[in-house]
Structures are given as structure tokens and as C-alpha cells.
Scaffold this active site. Structure first.
Site, mmCIF file in Angstrom:
data_model
loop_
_atom_site.group_PDB
_atom_site.id
_atom_site.type_symbol
_atom_site.label_atom_id
_atom_site.label_comp_id
_atom_site.label_asym_id
_atom_site.label_seq_id
_atom_site.Cartn_x
_atom_site.Cartn_y
_atom_site.Cartn_z
ATOM 1 C CE LYS A 1 20.812 50.867 35.042
ATOM 2 N NZ LYS A 1 22.078 50.973 35.860
ATOM 3 C CE1 TYR B 1 9.926 78.223 16.748
ATOM 4 C CE2 TYR B 1 10.157 75.896 17.330
ATOM 5 C CZ TYR B 1 9.254 76.690 17.161
ATOM 6 O OH TYR B 1 8.151 76.516 17.821
HETATM 7 C C1 LIG Z 1 22.827 49.906 35.367
HETATM 8 C C2 LIG Z 1 23.565 48.991 35.683
HETATM 9 C C3 LIG Z 1 24.242 47.791 35.206
HETATM 10 C C4 LIG Z 1 24.002 47.424 33.885
HETATM 11 O O1 LIG Z 1 24.735 48.049 32.931
HETATM 12 P P1 LIG Z 1 25.016 47.866 31.378
HETATM 13 O O2 LIG Z 1 26.279 48.537 30.943
HETATM 14 O O3 LIG Z 1 23.892 48.549 30.605
HETATM 15 O O4 LIG Z 1 24.969 46.678 31.123
HETATM 16 C C5 LIG Z 1 24.782 46.763 36.006
HETATM 17 N N1 LIG Z 1 25.252 47.073 37.263
HETATM 18 C C6 LIG Z 1 24.680 48.272 37.888
HETATM 19 C C7 LIG Z 1 25.010 48.478 39.404
HETATM 20 C C8 LIG Z 1 23.950 49.022 37.211
HETATM 21 O O5 LIG Z 1 23.569 50.185 37.816
#
Ligand SMILES: *Cc1c(COP(=O)(O)O)cnc(C)c1O
Length: 399
Positions: A59, A291
Site C-alpha cells: 500500500k 527562514y
Molecule cells: C499496513 C498493514 C499491514 C502491514 O503492517 P507492517 O507493520 O508494515 O508490517 C498489515 N495488515 C494490515 C491490515 C495493514 O493495514
């Protein structure tokens, strides 16, 4: 001599398609070591029993690494499923030719979105009977079974069927003819916390609740339903969190989700963030930089102006707190980080020139700067650092 701003038509034939030739490394860029993704997945899989599957979570454009690249090399490393957050992320992977099962971890709740998901062979996460009925109707309409995963809330209070009602609702859902329940899962809220191995911790409690529920619905009798609970931290905690599949993001990209974790894994960070020196100037002692004058030179100082800023995803609250690396040496960033540039004190270097490359994240020689360091300094978590990088940064595949 005419001014370029005038209406005079210049002949640029000497430079055909000049703009198309702009170097990806013209300014600032992300390098992705694709082989690191592959070997990280292979290593992580070696901790799983033979029948346990590895879902690569890609994702947020593969945690800022490029979802397509990450998917390709995670699959080479043995990932058999992919996880995305949104419908569009899933569609994009399908249009890149990815064939493995893809689970959408976010919620789809309209008929239209669920039809699109079905058409693109993406499995939705289902958290209610209502969504289940929509899927069943869609399946029925096409004379097919709609593959999906059911999610149960065991302590996250985010998505998922209400824990106490799930068993009763599952008794109805399992008779729906036009859905295919491919998985039942839950999500850990605190697996990366120090106490996760403590039997009374939230993490252990969530696992116990999940197991209790699986017993009640007698899910073992149906071997085709994949049971999954663990994210990276859960996976690394203990085998009792693995079930039929793990959903791994952070550690596949090369980072430990908890610092106290003792493992023999040699995870390799896949991402580097690099930038070119765009300008060099020398200022006197007592001169303010950037800044708000948050840095004032305490000696005659040579500054490198780097072409990267918070509009590229470098958190502004890291101003005056980070260093960058060149040729195995650290140089401190000074003054407020601006939208498109930041300054670095290079007084001690004779070798850095306009056009030199500096490393903001990653390794150079034996020096390393990790998103975990940035997260600690800016009071957040490495996950947020990784997915803050903007499209303005090109992604360059290396090795
Ligand atoms: C993002 C996510 C993961 C992965 O999590 P990590 O801590 O990056 O391994 C797993 N399950 C769900 C439902 C997620 O949203």
C-alpha cells in the site's frame, strides 16, 4: 539582442526533445534496491513454516518505494499474495500485469466499488453483513462466486465485524451461495510494543480472542479459508501469530518494527534518498541561515544548498536535527528546512562541489542514516517517514 521574453520565435531545433532528457538524478531522487526487497522476503519467509504464505503489503505506493517494483521483487522472493489499501492501488497493480491474489485492506461499501473490485479480481475486506450481501448479489448477478476476506475486530476498533456478534453472523454468511470466503483475519494494534511477549499484553490478548473465535466457528474444517493476523511485528514475535499467512510491510522494506527485537535476521533497507548540491556559498561568522534565522553561524561557514525540502517529504520539524552523508562523512543540516531546499554545513570539506551527490537516507561507506533515526527525531514512526515522500521525487531502480 532580443530578450527571450519577447515574441521572437527562436529556433530550438538544435535541442530536440531536450526536456525528455532531464536526468532522473537532476535534483533529488529515491533509489530502490530491488534485490534487497527480494532477499528480505526470502529471509522473512525462512521464519515461516512451509505452508504459511507471505502477503507483501505494498500500500501507499509500496511504502514510498514504487508498488509495482516492490511487488515484482517480493514475488521473486516468494510472496504469494499482495495487500493494498485502496481500490485504485489494486487496479494499478493489475494494469501492470500482476497476477497474484490482491487483498484490499481498506473498506469498500458501495455496490459500484465492489463491482469494480470484482471485475479487477481484487478481494475486498468485508466488515459487515450488509457488505457481504452486496457481494453475494454481485456474484449472483454474474453467476459466479465473489472472493473476499472477512475481518474481525479483536482490539483495534477500526475495521472488522464486531467481535461478540461475529460467530452468529458467520453462521448466516457461510450459507451465502455467491461469495467465496478466502480468508478470515484480524489486525494487531500494539505488536511493536515492548511488552508484546508478556502473556497479559494487548497483543497476546488479541491472539487469544482470535483463536477463541476460530474455535467457535470451527474453521479448521474448511482448509481453504486462510487465517491471518500478523503484521511485521506480529510475525517476528512468535510462530503462534503466523496461522496460514502473514501480512508484512515494514520489515520487507528492511526495517525492524521494534528496536528491542533480537533476531538473527539481516534485513537490508531497500530505500536510499539522495540529493544534488545545487549551490555553494560561504558566510561570515554571526550570519543567520534560512527562514526565521534558526541557525546563526559561529564561524566562517561554507554552506551547500541541497535541492530537497518539505515539499519532497522531508519533515520540516527535522530542521537543525539531521545530517547528510558524503564520502563516508556526516555533515549537519542547518537552518529551517524550506519547501524546496535545505542548507548543510560543509565547512570541513574540500571535496564537495556543485553537482555532488549527498545521501539523506541510506548508506555511504560505513555511515548509515535510517528512516528510524528521522522518526525518532521528528517524533513519529518510520512508517510515516517512508510514505511521506512525494511524487516530485523520481524513483530509480538500482541493482
Ligand atoms: C499496513 C498493514 C499491514 C502491514 O503492517 P507492517 O507493520 O508494515 O508490517 C498489515 N495488515 C494490515 C491490515 C495493514 O493495514
Amino acid at each position: 539582442m532580443q530578450n527571450r521574453q519577447s515574441n521572437h520565435v527562436f529556433n530550438f531545433d538544435k535541442f530536440p526533445n531536450f526536456e525528455k532528457d532531464i536526468d532522473l538524478k537532476q535534483r533529488a531522487w529515491i533509489e530502490v534496491k530491488v534485490k534487497a526487497i527480494e532477499t528480505n522476503v526470502r529471509q522473512l519467509r525462512s521464519k515461516l513454516s512451509k505452508n504459511c504464505q507471505f502477503m507483501a503489503v505494498v500500500k501507499a505506493d509500496g511504502y514510498g518505494h514504487d508498488a509495482k517494483l516492490v511487488s515484482e521483487y517480493a514475488i521473486k522472493g516468494g510472496a504469494s499474495q499482495l495487500g493494498v489499501a485502496t481500490l485504485n492501488e489494486g487496479i494499478k497493480l493489475r494494469s501492470c500485469g500482476v497476477k497474484k491474489p490482491i487483498l484490499i485492506l481498506g473498506n469498500l461499501y458501495t455496490k459500484k466499488d465492489l463491482i469494480i473490485s470484482f471485475k479487477n479480481n481484487l478481494m475486498p475486506t468485508i466488515s459487515s453483513i450488509r457488505e457481504c450481501l452486496i457481494c453475494n448479489n454481485i456474484g449472483n448477478h454474474f453467476g459466479l462466486k465473489f472472493p473476499l476476506h472477512l475481518k474481525v475486530d479483536t482490539g483495534m476498533s477500526r475495521l472488522g465485524f464486531e467481535y461478540n456478534k461475529f460467530v452468529r453472523q458467520y453462521e448466516k454468511i457461510k450459507f451465502f451461495d455467491n461469495i467465496s470466503i478466502e480468508g478470515i483475519f484480524s489486525h494487531l494494534s500494539s505488536a511493536d510494543e515492548l511488552n508484546s511477549l508478556d502473556p497479559k499484553s494487548n497483543t497476546q490478548l488479541q491472539r487469544q480472542k482470535f483463536e477463541e473465535l476460530l474455535k467457535q466457528i470451527n474453521v479448521d474444517s474448511n482448509k481453504n479459508i486462510k487465517i491471518h493476523l500478523a503484521n511485521s511485528a506480529g510475525m517476528l514475535l512468535d510462530k503462534s501469530f503466523h496461522f496460514h499467512m502473514v501480512r508484512v510491510g515494514l520489515s520487507m522494506y528492511g526495517y525492524k518494527p521494534m528496536l528491542n527485537l533480537s533476531t538473527n535476521l539481516k534485513l537490508k533497507p531497500a530505500l536510499s534518498l539522495k540529493v544534488k548540491v545545487a549551490f555553494i556559498r560561504t558566510i561570515d561568522k554571526g550570519v543567520s541561515v534560512s527562514y526565521g534565522g534558526k541557525f546563526v553561524s559561529h564561524r566562517k561557514t561554507k554552506l551547500a544548498v541541497l535541492s530537497i525540502g518539505y515539499a519532497d517529504g522531508v519533515p520540516r520539524n527535522l530542521s537543525n536535527k539531521i545530517s547528510v552523508i558524503h564520502n563516508n562523512k556526516f555533515y549537519p543540516q542547518v537552518g529551517s528546512i524550506t519547501m524546496d531546499q535545505m542548507m548543510v554545513d560543509i565547512t570541513d570539506s574540500n571535496e564537495i562541489k556543485v553537482g555532488s551527490t549527498m545521501v539523506l537516507l541510506g548508506s555511504d561507506g560505513d555511515k548509515t542514516i535510517s528512516p528510524i533515526d528521522w522518526a525518532r527525531e521528528s517524533n513519529t514512526i518510520p512508517w510515516e517517514i517512508l510514505c511521506s515522500f512525494k511524487n516530485r521525487l523520481p524513483k530509480v531502480q538500482v541493482d
